[in-house]
Enzyme design. Structure first.
Site, PDB file in Angstrom:
ATOM      1  N   ARG A   1      -9.686  61.671 -11.188  1.00 48.20           N
ATOM      2  CA  ARG A   1      -8.520  62.036 -12.005  1.00 48.20           C
ATOM      3  C   ARG A   1      -8.705  61.769 -13.492  1.00 48.20           C
ATOM      4  O   ARG A   1      -7.835  62.112 -14.307  1.00 48.20           O
ATOM      5  CB  ARG A   1      -7.320  61.251 -11.514  1.00 48.20           C
ATOM      6  CG  ARG A   1      -7.481  59.729 -11.640  1.00 48.20           C
ATOM      7  CD  ARG A   1      -6.417  59.002 -10.858  1.00 48.20           C
ATOM      8  NE  ARG A   1      -6.640  57.557 -10.821  1.00 48.20           N
ATOM      9  CZ  ARG A   1      -5.933  56.740 -10.049  1.00 48.20           C
ATOM     10  NH1 ARG A   1      -4.984  57.218  -9.277  1.00 48.20           N
ATOM     11  NH2 ARG A   1      -6.178  55.456 -10.062  1.00 48.20           N
TER      12      ARG A   1
ATOM     13  N   GLU B   1     -13.690  52.958 -21.344  1.00 45.50           N
ATOM     14  CA  GLU B   1     -12.402  53.500 -20.926  1.00 45.50           C
ATOM     15  C   GLU B   1     -11.841  54.276 -22.118  1.00 45.50           C
ATOM     16  O   GLU B   1     -11.567  53.700 -23.171  1.00 45.50           O
ATOM     17  CB  GLU B   1     -11.426  52.379 -20.528  1.00 45.50           C
ATOM     18  CG  GLU B   1     -11.878  51.534 -19.346  1.00 45.50           C
ATOM     19  CD  GLU B   1     -11.597  52.174 -17.987  1.00 45.50           C
ATOM     20  OE1 GLU B   1     -11.036  53.290 -17.927  1.00 45.50           O
ATOM     21  OE2 GLU B   1     -11.951  51.545 -16.972  1.00 45.50           O
TER      22      GLU B   1
HETATM   23  O1  0X9 Z   1     -11.681  49.888 -11.849  1.00 43.78           O
HETATM   24  C1  0X9 Z   1     -12.604  50.573 -12.320  1.00 43.78           C
HETATM   25  O2  0X9 Z   1     -13.512  51.025 -11.639  1.00 43.78           O
HETATM   26  C2  0X9 Z   1     -12.593  50.871 -13.824  1.00 43.78           C
HETATM   27  N1  0X9 Z   1     -11.259  51.139 -14.302  1.00 43.78           N
HETATM   28  S1  0X9 Z   1     -10.530  52.560 -13.907  1.00 43.78           S
HETATM   29  O3  0X9 Z   1      -9.159  52.506 -14.321  1.00 43.78           O
HETATM   30  N2  0X9 Z   1     -11.229  53.720 -14.729  1.00 43.78           N
HETATM   31  O4  0X9 Z   1     -10.684  52.775 -12.503  1.00 43.78           O
HETATM   32  C3  0X9 Z   1     -13.116  49.664 -14.575  1.00 43.78           C
HETATM   33  C4  0X9 Z   1     -14.478  49.280 -14.208  1.00 43.78           C
HETATM   34  C5  0X9 Z   1     -14.892  48.068 -14.972  1.00 43.78           C
HETATM   35  N3  0X9 Z   1     -15.707  47.266 -14.158  1.00 43.78           N
HETATM   36  C6  0X9 Z   1     -15.355  46.035 -13.686  1.00 43.78           C
HETATM   37  N4  0X9 Z   1     -14.283  45.419 -14.086  1.00 43.78           N
HETATM   38  N5  0X9 Z   1     -16.185  45.513 -12.807  1.00 43.78           N
HETATM   39 ZN    ZN Z   2     -12.399  55.041 -13.680  1.00 43.98          ZN
END
Ligand code: 0X9
Ligand code: ZN
Length: 416
Positions: A151, A366
């Site tokens: 998305r 992001e």
């Molecule tokens: O949750 C995720 O995979 C990422 N955010 S999203 O809203 N695009 O889904 C962030 C990934 C960052 N990685 C970690 N925090 N390990």
């Molecule tokens: Zn993501």
């Protein structure tokens, strides 16, 4: 909704699991956005109150916002065959045809490649860009990817724009810088590495995040006949499916959960294909960047562990340069922070490249909008272009400030 503690977040996950709400964003600085079906509203409000979870309504009717966008998209004519437009979000075929046409227009600089195929048989396509693409080369390699989450539409668009910028289709005032970069590096770029999910989010469910393969039974509950007690779940979170710290933190147990990591690492065709391809580049790979949305963040290693790395100062320097360059372009504020400071999560792509391929520079970006936006994944199409532009500048700053460029600058200084 505010989540003040791990306990609050567990409560929200339990409500998701019992089908009362759907997680709409991950938890960010003390809050999380959730989606509630109209029929569940009253019950859900009561449950939240009884658990002392504070909430407010951000968007009354998400469905109507999504269907307005859909109408606009259906009315917009796709660009002529082989061309790209950043006025609107484009389908996978438009992205792929544009890559093909770039290969035809720049045969000495650009060559498409197939990373592999998805569960539903779509190509995961990429383009290799360097100054002498027809010859074999040992130049340091840079990998960029987009669209791992279905998305997050601005991600494939931004990655396409970066490709166009490297080849001089856009950002022509940077021609000299771009040819310098193509002399020094070889870029491997794949704009849509979850193509089934991307198309599904266009055709069926705008807010789809995961892959599309059948992933198991709701709550892992089977019936006596070997079917599902409740219902079948589809999709695995492709950014939890990599073989690094697999399944430990921020990875749902229920196959229907938004963050379900899969049964085992790399059991999704797309993550397996991309990781295998990255493995073939290991000897040359110096930089890995994966584009997501949203929240306007530059995320540095590691993501599964909050302990600061020994080279935290180095990452801070690189990240500050990137967010500075992004801000200078259009005034958008991105925050530079360690990935796990957003939330610790196991099995993501940047951590795998960091730990398993031994690459220091692995980053998750992001993109827009910022974390307070009500429907973050549904970034208005007018913001595609500024998002993409600022990230061309961000990428240049990243390359100019990363370890390898610094080492090279030192070498050059020694030489003179
Ligand atoms: O949750 C995720 O995979 C990422 N955010 S999203 O809203 N695009 O889904 C962030 C990934 C960052 N990685 C970690 N925090 N390990
Ligand atoms: Zn993501």
């Amino acid at each position: 909704m505010s989540v003040r503690s791990r306990h609050d977040f567990e409560e929200v996950l339990a409500l998701e699991s019992s089908g009362n709400l759907a997680l709409f964003s991950e938890s960010r600085s003390g809050h999380v956005d959730v989606l509630v079906a109209p029929g569940n509203l009253a019950q859900c409000q009561n449950l939240l109150k009884s658990r002392d979870l504070k909430f407010s309504v951000q968007v009354e009717d998400v469905g109507s916002v999504v269907s307005m966008e859909r109408k606009k998209l259906l009315n917009a004519a796709p660009p002529p065959q082989g061309q790209m437009s950043y006025k609107n979000y484009q389908r996978l075929s438009v992205l792929h045809e544009h890559l093909d046409s770039l290969e035809t227009s720049y045969p000495w600089k650009a060559k498409t490649f197939i990373v592999g195929t998805s569960h539903e048989g779509r190509n995961i396509k990429g383009i290799r860009i360097t100054s002498n693409v027809t010859e074999g080369t040992d130049k340091p390699a840079i990998w960029l990817d987009g669209g791992i989450h279905a998305r997050e539409w601005v991600s494939p668009a931004t990655v396409m724009y970066i490709i166009d910028a490297l080849l001089g289709e856009v950002e022509q005032d940077k021609a000299e810088k771009m040819s310098e970069l193509l002399e020094m590096f070889q870029f491997y770029i794949s704009p849509s590495i979850n193509p089934d999910g991307y198309e599904y989010s266009h055709d069926h469910d705008r807010l789809w995040r995961k892959t599309r393969a059948m992933s198991g039974c709701k709550d892992n509950m089977m019936n006596w006949f070997g079917g599902c007690f409740y219902h079948v779940c589809y999709g695995v979170d492709p950014n939890r499916n990599w073989d690094v710290d697999f399944g430990r933190v921020n990875a749902g147990k229920d196959p229907c959960s938004q963050t379900y990591p899969g049964k085992k690492p790399f059991d999704q065709k797309n993550t397996k294909a991309v990781s295998d391809y990255l493995g073939t580049l290991q000897d040359n790979l110096v930089l890995y960047v994966t584009y997501h949305s949203y929240s306007q963040l530059f995320l540095t290693p590691l993501g599964y562990n909050e302990t600061a790395p020994i080279n935290a100062e180095y990452y801070k320097g690189v990240g500050d340069a990137v967010v500075g360059a992004i801000f200078a372009r259009n005034g958008a504020k991105y925050i530079n922070q360690q990935s796990a400071a957003l939330y610790a999560a196991s099995g993501d792509s940047a951590d795998w490249v960091h730990d398993k391929l031994g690459v220091t520079d692995t980053y998750t970006i992001e993109l827009r909008p910022d974390e307070n936006s009500p429907i973050g994944f549904d970034l208005p199409a007018e913001q595609i272009l500024p998002t993409a532009q600022e990230n061309v500048d961000g990428l240049i700053a990243l390359i100019d400030n990363m370890e390898l460029s610094q080492l090279k600058a030192e070498d050059d200084a020694d030489f003179f």
